[in-house]
Design a protein around this motif. Structure first.
Motif, mmCIF file in Angstrom:
data_model
loop_
_atom_site.group_PDB
_atom_site.id
_atom_site.type_symbol
_atom_site.label_atom_id
_atom_site.label_comp_id
_atom_site.label_asym_id
_atom_site.label_seq_id
_atom_site.Cartn_x
_atom_site.Cartn_y
_atom_site.Cartn_z
ATOM 1 N N GLY A 249 113.001 -12.753 -113.438
ATOM 2 C CA GLY A 249 114.411 -12.846 -113.067
ATOM 3 C C GLY A 249 114.660 -13.289 -111.637
ATOM 4 O O GLY A 249 115.793 -13.280 -111.170
ATOM 5 N N VAL A 250 113.585 -13.698 -110.949
ATOM 6 C CA VAL A 250 113.711 -14.129 -109.562
ATOM 7 C C VAL A 250 114.196 -15.593 -109.526
ATOM 8 O O VAL A 250 113.949 -16.366 -110.456
ATOM 9 C CB VAL A 250 112.360 -13.929 -108.839
ATOM 10 N N GLU A 251 114.876 -15.960 -108.440
ATOM 11 C CA GLU A 251 115.449 -17.310 -108.335
ATOM 12 C C GLU A 251 114.405 -18.431 -108.390
ATOM 13 O O GLU A 251 114.696 -19.537 -108.832
ATOM 14 C CB GLU A 251 116.247 -17.428 -107.030
ATOM 15 N N ASP A 252 113.189 -18.134 -107.924
ATOM 16 C CA ASP A 252 112.181 -19.208 -107.907
ATOM 17 C C ASP A 252 111.582 -19.509 -109.286
ATOM 18 O O ASP A 252 110.755 -20.407 -109.421
ATOM 19 C CB ASP A 252 111.075 -18.917 -106.876
ATOM 20 N N GLU A 253 112.013 -18.814 -110.307
ATOM 21 C CA GLU A 253 111.590 -19.139 -111.677
ATOM 22 C C GLU A 253 112.557 -20.198 -112.201
ATOM 23 O O GLU A 253 113.617 -19.873 -112.746
ATOM 24 C CB GLU A 253 111.623 -17.868 -112.547
ATOM 25 N N THR A 254 112.174 -21.479 -112.018
ATOM 26 C CA THR A 254 113.137 -22.553 -112.283
ATOM 27 C C THR A 254 112.785 -23.408 -113.505
ATOM 28 O O THR A 254 113.481 -24.378 -113.801
ATOM 29 C CB THR A 254 113.246 -23.482 -111.054
ATOM 30 N N GLY A 255 111.690 -23.050 -114.200
ATOM 31 C CA GLY A 255 111.255 -23.852 -115.349
ATOM 32 C C GLY A 255 109.982 -24.599 -115.007
ATOM 33 O O GLY A 255 109.585 -24.680 -113.835
ATOM 34 N N GLY A 261 113.778 -27.084 -113.459
ATOM 35 C CA GLY A 261 115.205 -27.094 -113.116
ATOM 36 C C GLY A 261 116.118 -26.593 -114.228
ATOM 37 O O GLY A 261 117.322 -26.437 -114.026
ATOM 38 N N MET A 262 115.535 -26.347 -115.382
ATOM 39 C CA MET A 262 116.344 -25.951 -116.552
ATOM 40 C C MET A 262 116.394 -24.435 -116.736
ATOM 41 O O MET A 262 116.801 -23.938 -117.786
ATOM 42 C CB MET A 262 115.774 -26.601 -117.831
ATOM 43 N N ASN A 263 115.945 -23.700 -115.732
ATOM 44 C CA ASN A 263 116.024 -22.227 -115.781
ATOM 45 C C ASN A 263 116.672 -21.773 -114.477
ATOM 46 O O ASN A 263 116.145 -22.035 -113.388
ATOM 47 C CB ASN A 263 114.621 -21.644 -115.919
ATOM 48 N N ILE A 264 117.824 -21.143 -114.597
ATOM 49 C CA ILE A 264 118.557 -20.740 -113.394
ATOM 50 C C ILE A 264 118.773 -19.236 -113.406
ATOM 51 O O ILE A 264 119.546 -18.714 -114.225
ATOM 52 C CB ILE A 264 119.901 -21.498 -113.279
ATOM 53 N N ASN A 265 118.064 -18.549 -112.523
ATOM 54 C CA ASN A 265 118.237 -17.106 -112.387
ATOM 55 C C ASN A 265 119.155 -16.812 -111.214
ATOM 56 O O ASN A 265 118.925 -17.298 -110.104
ATOM 57 C CB ASN A 265 116.881 -16.424 -112.166
ATOM 58 N N LEU A 266 120.175 -15.998 -111.478
ATOM 59 C CA LEU A 266 121.120 -15.615 -110.439
ATOM 60 C C LEU A 266 121.134 -14.092 -110.314
ATOM 61 O O LEU A 266 122.053 -13.420 -110.792
ATOM 62 C CB LEU A 266 122.522 -16.153 -110.791
#
Ligand code: OKP
Ligand code: ZN
Length: 363
Positions: A249-255, A261-266
């Motif tokens: 669930g951390v922001e740096d998990e982006t795909g 870029g297709m995974n956006i955790n906020l």
């Protein structure tokens, strides 16, 4: 038009969990759904609330095929059989609950993971926590819950000769799905209903741009995992920072790969004011609009409610109206499947659902 689907079979699943160090009735209970249904039946949505119970003769092969696109065959076999296996082996009594004990852990051996031979231990290979008990009727409820996602998607897609005046389906799923990665249960989830909706939509339109907005209090680690490398599914999640399930669930998990870029955790700090929540929502919605989402899945949890025992945000009943209106205004006319995930305050979950629906319809 907005349709609300539920299935009486989903009420049959009623298990236990280890919370803290206490074995208690699982907070993910049939009473949650009963409270929502009661609120709906006393509202203007009464006519649009439809019970589905098409599974009396067993799940349709189409549902099982679509489910096995993301869920391992052995895992599904485990879900189906483990209660009876434990019962026959004398590991539980009639009406007992399967709860795992020892979980899979990383090693340096390079050996592929394999389920333990020991029947008791095997439950821990197919789960990641102790809030995913299995009782006699659990499998039936999981399949009924998954079926709501599948049927709901079919109602929306309008590719067959169906009347396609339906733009929103709210599927009152339980058990929920967003923690299940297709290979193991956890966080009350056994089958990932959102992933099944994606497979169902793709069975009609294989190259669709699919957006998932996860607004349950908890990070949807399972949904993230399933679509991590998928360029055609944009996953956006707003969730409590450093909260369950703790490892994701951390922001740096982006795909990864094509899905970069297709995974956006906020993640949002617990206790943050609603204004900060709504800022994250605006950002996530902007991304879903830029992506040109053609099919929207909302993983909706009411555990963002201020009084929730498992969530710690500052969201009040009237805020669900704002959240829903904002979401629908941003993604107007996109066919939308709203899947119920968490939310554990029985006394308020009905009012919270009505507030959400009011906002959605007024967009
Ligand atoms: C499921 B869903 C916290 C224990 C949490 C499981 C929570 C599952 C939440 N110490 N136990 O996302 O609402
Ligand atoms: Zn949750």
């Amino acid at each position: 038009m907005l349709v609300i689907l539920w299935d009486p079979d989903t009420l049959l699943h009623k298990t236990v969990e280890l919370l803290g160090s206490n074995l208690i009735p699982a907070l993910e209970s049939p009473e949650r759904l009963e409270a929502i249904l009661k609120a709906l039946h006393n509202s203007e949505y009464r006519a649009g609330t439809r019970p589905l119970s098409s599974l009396w003769e067993g799940p349709k092969s189409r549902l099982l095929e679509l489910t096995s696109e993301t869920h391992g065959h052995e895992y599904l076999r485990h879900l189906r059989n483990v209660y009876e296996e434990w019962l026959s082996a004398g590991l539980i009594e009639q009406d007992g609950h399967v709860l795992p004990e020892c979980f899979v852990f990383p090693t340096s051996t390079g050996k592929p993971l394999r389920p333990p031979r020991d029947l008791f231990a095997r439950a821990g290979y197919y789960a990641f926590d102790m809030s995913s008990g299995i009782m006699s009727e659990s499998y039936r409820a999981m399949i009924a819950s998954a079926n709501l996602a599948c049927e709901g998607t079919d109602m929306l897609c309008g590719f067959d000769d169906r009347p396609n005046d339906i733009d929103t389906v709210v599927a009152l799923c339980r058990p929920p799905g967003h923690h299940c990665d297709g290979q193991r249960a956890g966080g009350y989830c056994y089958i990932n209903n959102a992933a099944l909706a994606v497979s169902t939509w793709r069975s009609h339109q294989s190259d669709a741009q699919i957006g998932i907005l996860d607004i349950d209090f908890h990070h949807g680690n399972g949904t993230q995992e399933i679509f991590y490398a998928d360029a055609k599914v944009l996953y956006v999640s707003i969730h409590g920072e450093d909260e369950f399930p703790y490892y994701t669930g951390v922001e740096d998990e982006t795909g990864s790969g094509e899905g970069k870029g297709m995974n956006i955790n906020l993640p949002l700090k617990v206790g943050s004011p609603i204004e900060e929540y709504l800022e994250k929502l605006d950002y996530g919605l902007k991304k879903l609009v830029e992506f040109k989402t053609e099919f929207l899945i909302v993983s909706l949890g009411f555990d963002t409610f201020h009084a929730d025992p498992l969530g710690h945000f500052q969201v009040h009943t009237e805020d669900y109206e704002t959240i829903a209106r904002t979401t629908r205004q941003a993604l107007k006319e996109v066919p939308a499947l709203v899947l119920l995930e968490g939310g554990y305050v029985i006394e308020h979950i009905g009012a919270n659902m009505l507030s959400f629906l009011k906002g959605w319809k007024s967009a």
